[in-house]
Design an enzyme around this catalytic site. Structure first.
Site, PDB file in Angstrom:
ATOM      1  N   CYS A   7       0.823  -1.207   0.000  1.00 34.68           N
ATOM      2  CA  CYS A   7       0.000   0.000   0.000  1.00 34.68           C
ATOM      3  C   CYS A   7       0.857   1.257   0.000  1.00 34.68           C
ATOM      4  CB  CYS A   7      -0.923  -0.003   1.212  1.00 34.68           C
ATOM      5  SG  CYS A   7      -1.979   1.449   1.322  1.00 34.68           S
ATOM      6  N   ASN A 310     -24.866 -12.824  18.233  1.00 34.48           N
ATOM      7  CA  ASN A 310     -23.864 -12.108  17.433  1.00 34.48           C
ATOM      8  C   ASN A 310     -24.005 -10.623  17.738  1.00 34.48           C
ATOM      9  OD1 ASN A 310     -21.928 -11.473  15.507  1.00 34.48           O
ATOM     10  ND2 ASN A 310     -23.397 -11.457  13.821  1.00 34.48           N
ATOM     11  N   CYS A 338     -17.072  -9.879  17.902  1.00 26.29           N
ATOM     12  CA  CYS A 338     -16.050  -9.041  17.269  1.00 26.29           C
ATOM     13  C   CYS A 338     -15.209  -8.325  18.315  1.00 26.29           C
ATOM     14  CB  CYS A 338     -16.693  -8.024  16.317  1.00 26.29           C
ATOM     15  SG  CYS A 338     -17.830  -6.879  17.123  1.00 26.29           S
TER      16      CYS A 338
END
Length: 379
Positions: A7, A310, A338
């Site tokens: 990148c 979730n 997460c």
């Protein structure tokens, strides 16, 4: 692989959002695995499956571009601390369709005379461009505006945009008038006849409406749902709840003969998306409800054989964790997280539900974030 092969934005210091991009990928994975095992070290019997690997580049199916600059020279990217923009339209994280679309959309800003919003002066109209690509290469484009002032111009030039972007299926305006750091507002104005983007995952067409959430890494989302489906198939529960079901990724993957599945999600848009998929797939034993997951569980009066959760980064919280701890009829929980810190906190509140199996999924390569799927068993 050295970062200068990945990148130019990172190497030049213009963007350092990918905090781990300078690390070899094996080191990234090993560090994430070490982190999650450390956070869940209170459960020594937990069996870890090999981590699910992601492509480092070209995986991100959604671009969230702040629009700055001028009508003639719009900047699509991120904001520096001083409020000026950094153009990231060639960010290598994006899927190929998004990478090809961003220059066309920058031209559209000029053609439709969309004045970029200036944070300091609170002037201008166009705040963000949100672009999502489906696995089939179709696009959803959302223009986040301060008001509807530019609606007529956008509608006028939309046919030309669709000529330039023949994969564009869904376009909408999102109205966000608040002068604060909020990505989008509540009001959505559809500009196309098509209302949903088909996210084809594991042979299932998950429908995505403009205000619905979907994982930003399609390949990892597919692995996540396949793993959960395989784990649940081993247990063969008769009844399943999918709490925080979103567009139905878990609920619709877990549907099967003789099994009743209920999905609960606070976003009515996401539920409408999931209902479209359920109807098309003919899944008559799946029920999808709009509502608060915790309130639904506490008010249900009964408990299913298995619960899938979730939640957002904050976790399920003490109320739902307490309900799961006391619901003896629920013998298993599949927890997709997460944020392993909130997962560890929730597990501590459910001591009779013991984590027995887990897998890290590299949903967010080049950063310290990840998804972890955990199977809990009542002991």
């Amino acid at each position: 692989m050295p970062s200068d092969h990945l990148c130019a934005y990172y190497d030049s210091g213009r963007c350092r959002s990918c905090t781990l991009l300078g690390w070899p990928y094996e080191r990234q994975l090993a560090e994430k695995q070490r982190s999650v095992e450390g956070l869940l070290s209170a459960h020594p019997g937990l069996a870890w499956l090999p981590p699910a690997r992601s492509a480092q580049l070209g995986f991100r199916n959604k671009a969230k571009m702040v629009v700055t600059g001028t009508v003639e020279q719009p900047v699509l990217g991120i904001l520096r601390p001083d409020g000026t923009g950094v153009d990231l339209r060639e960010c290598p994280l994006h899927t190929p369709g998004i990478a090809a679309a961003l220059p066309v959309l920058a031209e559209f800003v000029t053609r439709a005379r969309l004045t970029p919003y200036d944070v300091a002066s609170r002037a201008g109209e166009l705040k963000h461009l949100l672009v999502t690509e489906s696995p089939d290469g179709e696009l959803m484009v959302r223009f986040v505006l301060r008001s509807t002032e530019a609606e007529a111009r956008i509608r006028k030039h939309l046919p030309a945009l669709r000529d330039r972007l023949p994969t564009l299926r869904v376009a909408s305006l999102n109205i966000q008038p608040a002068p604060k750091a909020v990505l989008e507002g509540e009001r959505e104005i559809l500009l196309t006849e098509e209302q949903t983007l088909r996210m084809r995952v594991n042979g299932l067409d998950l429908h995505l409406r403009p205000q619905s959430f979907f994982q930003t890494n399609t390949a990892m989302a597919a692995t996540l749902y396949r793993d959960a489906r395989a784990w649940v198939a081993e247990l063969d529960p008769g009844t399943v709840w999918d709490l925080y079901c979103g567009v139905g990724g878990f609920a619709l993957h877990l549907a099967g003969p003789g099994r009743r599945v209920t999905g609960v999600e606070v976003s009515a848009e996401a539920v409408a998306s999931a209902e479209t998929t359920r109807r098309e797939a003919g899944l008559e034993r799946v029920e999808l409800l709009a509502g608060d997951a915790t309130a639904y569980a506490l008010g249900a009066g009964t408990a299913p054989d298995l619960v899938v959760v979730n939640p957002p980064r904050r976790g399920i919280g003490p109320e739902l964790a307490g309900w799961l701890e006391e619901s003896a009829a629920t013998t298993h929980v599949v927890y997709s997280s997460c944020n392993a810190q909130s997962l560890a906190r929730d597990l501590a509140a459910m001591p009779s539900l013991v984590p027995v199996r887990a897998r890290l999924l590299d949903m967010f390569p080049n950063t310290g974030h990840y998804e972890v799927l955990t199977l809990l068993e009542r002991r």
